[in-house]
Design an enzyme around this catalytic site. Structure first.
Site, mmCIF file in Angstrom:
data_model
loop_
_atom_site.group_PDB
_atom_site.id
_atom_site.type_symbol
_atom_site.label_atom_id
_atom_site.label_comp_id
_atom_site.label_asym_id
_atom_site.label_seq_id
_atom_site.Cartn_x
_atom_site.Cartn_y
_atom_site.Cartn_z
ATOM 1 N N SER A 160 -5.536 -14.987 11.616
ATOM 2 C CA SER A 160 -6.871 -14.587 11.128
ATOM 3 C C SER A 160 -7.709 -15.837 10.974
ATOM 4 O O SER A 160 -7.177 -16.900 10.628
ATOM 5 C CB SER A 160 -6.754 -13.892 9.773
ATOM 6 N N TYR B 234 -3.384 -13.766 1.325
ATOM 7 C CA TYR B 234 -3.614 -13.416 2.734
ATOM 8 C C TYR B 234 -3.977 -14.660 3.546
ATOM 9 O O TYR B 234 -3.447 -14.876 4.639
ATOM 10 C CB TYR B 234 -4.713 -12.356 2.803
HETATM 11 N N1 LIG Z 1 -9.211 -5.946 10.496
HETATM 12 C C1 LIG Z 1 -9.563 -7.207 10.320
HETATM 13 O O1 LIG Z 1 -10.710 -7.490 9.920
HETATM 14 C C2 LIG Z 1 -8.582 -8.323 10.620
HETATM 15 C C3 LIG Z 1 -9.080 -9.625 10.661
HETATM 16 C C4 LIG Z 1 -8.208 -10.663 10.941
HETATM 17 C C5 LIG Z 1 -6.876 -10.400 11.180
HETATM 18 N N2 LIG Z 1 -6.410 -9.118 11.124
HETATM 19 C C6 LIG Z 1 -4.995 -8.915 11.370
HETATM 20 O O2 LIG Z 1 -4.830 -8.004 12.432
HETATM 21 C C7 LIG Z 1 -3.584 -7.306 12.286
HETATM 22 C C8 LIG Z 1 -3.849 -5.808 12.380
HETATM 23 O O3 LIG Z 1 -4.704 -5.438 11.319
HETATM 24 P P1 LIG Z 1 -5.606 -4.110 11.324
HETATM 25 O O4 LIG Z 1 -6.921 -4.505 10.833
HETATM 26 O O5 LIG Z 1 -5.448 -3.416 12.602
HETATM 27 O O6 LIG Z 1 -4.912 -3.346 10.113
HETATM 28 P P2 LIG Z 1 -4.182 -1.929 10.014
HETATM 29 O O7 LIG Z 1 -4.962 -0.886 10.712
HETATM 30 O O8 LIG Z 1 -3.872 -1.785 8.559
HETATM 31 O O9 LIG Z 1 -2.832 -2.157 10.835
HETATM 32 C C9 LIG Z 1 -1.734 -2.815 10.307
HETATM 33 C C10 LIG Z 1 -0.511 -2.350 11.062
HETATM 34 O O10 LIG Z 1 0.623 -3.096 10.599
HETATM 35 C C11 LIG Z 1 1.682 -2.179 10.335
HETATM 36 N N3 LIG Z 1 2.542 -2.744 9.301
HETATM 37 C C12 LIG Z 1 2.180 -3.172 8.057
HETATM 38 N N4 LIG Z 1 3.255 -3.600 7.388
HETATM 39 C C13 LIG Z 1 4.327 -3.434 8.214
HETATM 40 C C14 LIG Z 1 5.712 -3.684 8.096
HETATM 41 N N5 LIG Z 1 6.259 -4.203 6.971
HETATM 42 N N6 LIG Z 1 6.517 -3.404 9.142
HETATM 43 C C15 LIG Z 1 5.998 -2.890 10.282
HETATM 44 N N7 LIG Z 1 4.698 -2.627 10.462
HETATM 45 C C16 LIG Z 1 3.878 -2.898 9.430
HETATM 46 C C17 LIG Z 1 1.001 -0.879 9.927
HETATM 47 O O11 LIG Z 1 1.803 0.255 10.211
HETATM 48 P P3 LIG Z 1 2.710 0.970 9.074
HETATM 49 O O12 LIG Z 1 1.926 0.937 7.803
HETATM 50 O O13 LIG Z 1 2.951 2.341 9.613
HETATM 51 O O14 LIG Z 1 3.966 0.179 9.016
HETATM 52 C C18 LIG Z 1 -0.204 -0.886 10.860
HETATM 53 O O15 LIG Z 1 0.130 -0.317 12.119
HETATM 54 C C19 LIG Z 1 -3.016 -7.741 10.944
HETATM 55 O O16 LIG Z 1 -2.059 -8.774 11.126
HETATM 56 C C20 LIG Z 1 -4.231 -8.296 10.219
HETATM 57 O O17 LIG Z 1 -3.884 -9.224 9.230
HETATM 58 C C21 LIG Z 1 -7.235 -8.073 10.854
#
Ligand SMILES: NC(=O)c1ccc[n+]([C@@H]2O[C@H](COP(=O)([O-])OP(=O)(O)OC[C@H]3O[C@@H](n4cnc5c(N)ncnc54)[C@H](OP(=O)(O)O)[C@@H]3O)[C@@H](O)[C@H]2O)c1
Length: 248
Positions: free
Chosen positions: A139, A153
């Site tokens: 991130s 985070y």
């Molecule tokens: N959205 C943003 O603004 C943003 C910005 C920078 C970076 N990111 C990064 O991008 C990635 C995806 O984020 P997103 O925004 O798409 O969030 P999201 O929709 O909440 O997706 C997170 C995913 O991770 C899975 N997950 C969480 N904990 C887990 C575990 N212990 N084991 C296996 N799977 C797990 C969740 O599935 P389950 O809950 O079913 O396990 C879900 O599919 C993350 O690493 C996040 O930090 C996001």
């Protein structure tokens, strides 16, 4: 729709929602056999119904689970060419000194240890079978302190970037090419505060993103696909920031 990943087996952790689901969809559209992994079986099944491919349940904080995930992908699909370590959590925002140990630990366990465990088992397979490409999702917040109450985070994502650089050097001679994508605020549930609408989020982030909007999941997925593709063959240990200029 192209065929950059025809014949390739691609694993996307956290592939059941947000950035992971869109990334899985983009790989599938480019001809890959995609396996999405996460904890929630129903959400995984819904994703497979929508984009095809396969699903494996995993909790990335559990070493035995992660080993089983990689074994299952290889057993069912004959190999593993590309892995996207995307599973992550935000945790409960609070000022750094007010975070509790369990909350801080949970964020590090998922985002840092989970990413490392996945990488460990993916590399073990890839280096023994002709190589592969890994993209970790970090991130932009790992490189700045501008968002309040995000210490756990931010620390976890800085660690993912550091892990990526060091692991990339460790394993490139074995044919495993490791990079990261660092998204900024992207249009998923994670970037929305409880009860927040799109308009509320846009107002909160106004001024923080020079481009003037949050990113689309497809814009992050495009960066992941490029790093995983042969076009990026000479790109090693890179952390590609996709954030509308927020950290420029
Ligand atoms: N959205 C943003 O603004 C943003 C910005 C920078 C970076 N990111 C990064 O991008 C990635 C995806 O984020 P997103 O925004 O798409 O969030 P999201 O929709 O909440 O997706 C997170 C995913 O991770 C899975 N997950 C969480 N904990 C887990 C575990 N212990 N084991 C296996 N799977 C797990 C969740 O599935 P389950 O809950 O079913 O396990 C879900 O599919 C993350 O690493 C996040 O930090 C996001």
């Amino acid at each position: 729709m192209g065929a950059r990943f025809a014949g390739k087996v691609v694993l996307v952790t956290g592939g059941s929602s947000g950035i992971g689901r869109e990334t899985a969809r983009a790989f599938a559209a480019e001809g890959a056999t995609v396996v999405v992994a996460g904890r929630d079986e129903q959400r995984l099944a819904a994703t497979v119904k929508e984009i095809g491919g396969d699903a494996v349940t995993v909790d990335v904080t559990n070493p035995a689970d992660v080993a089983r995930m990689v074994e299952t992908v290889v057993a069912r699909h004959g190999g593993l060419d590309v892995a996207v370590n995307n599973a992550g959590i935000l945790g409960s925002p609070a000022p750094a000194a007010d975070l509790d140990e369990d909350g801080f630990g949970a964020v590090l366990a998922t985002n840092v240890t989970g990413t490392w465990l996945c990488l460990k088992h993916e590399v073990a397979h890839m280096r023994a079978h002709g190589g592969g490409a890994i993209v970790n999702i970090a991130s932009n917040i790992g490189a700045h302190g501008r968002l309040p109450n995000m210490a756990a985070y931010a620390a976890s994502k800085a660690a993912v970037s550091a892990l990526t650089r060091t692991a990339a050097r460790d394993h490139i001679a074995e044919g495993v090419r490791i990079n990261a994508v660092s998204p900024g605020a992207t249009d998923t549930e994670m970037s929305r505060r409880p009860g927040e609408t799109d308009a509320d989020r846009a107002e909160r982030l106004k001024g923080a993103i020079p481009l003037g909007r949050v990113g689309a999941t497809a814009e992050v997925a495009a960066a992941v696909l490029w790093l995983a593709s042969g076009e990026a063959a000479f790109t090693v240990g890179h952390d590609l920031v996709v954030d509308g200029g927020a950290t420029a």
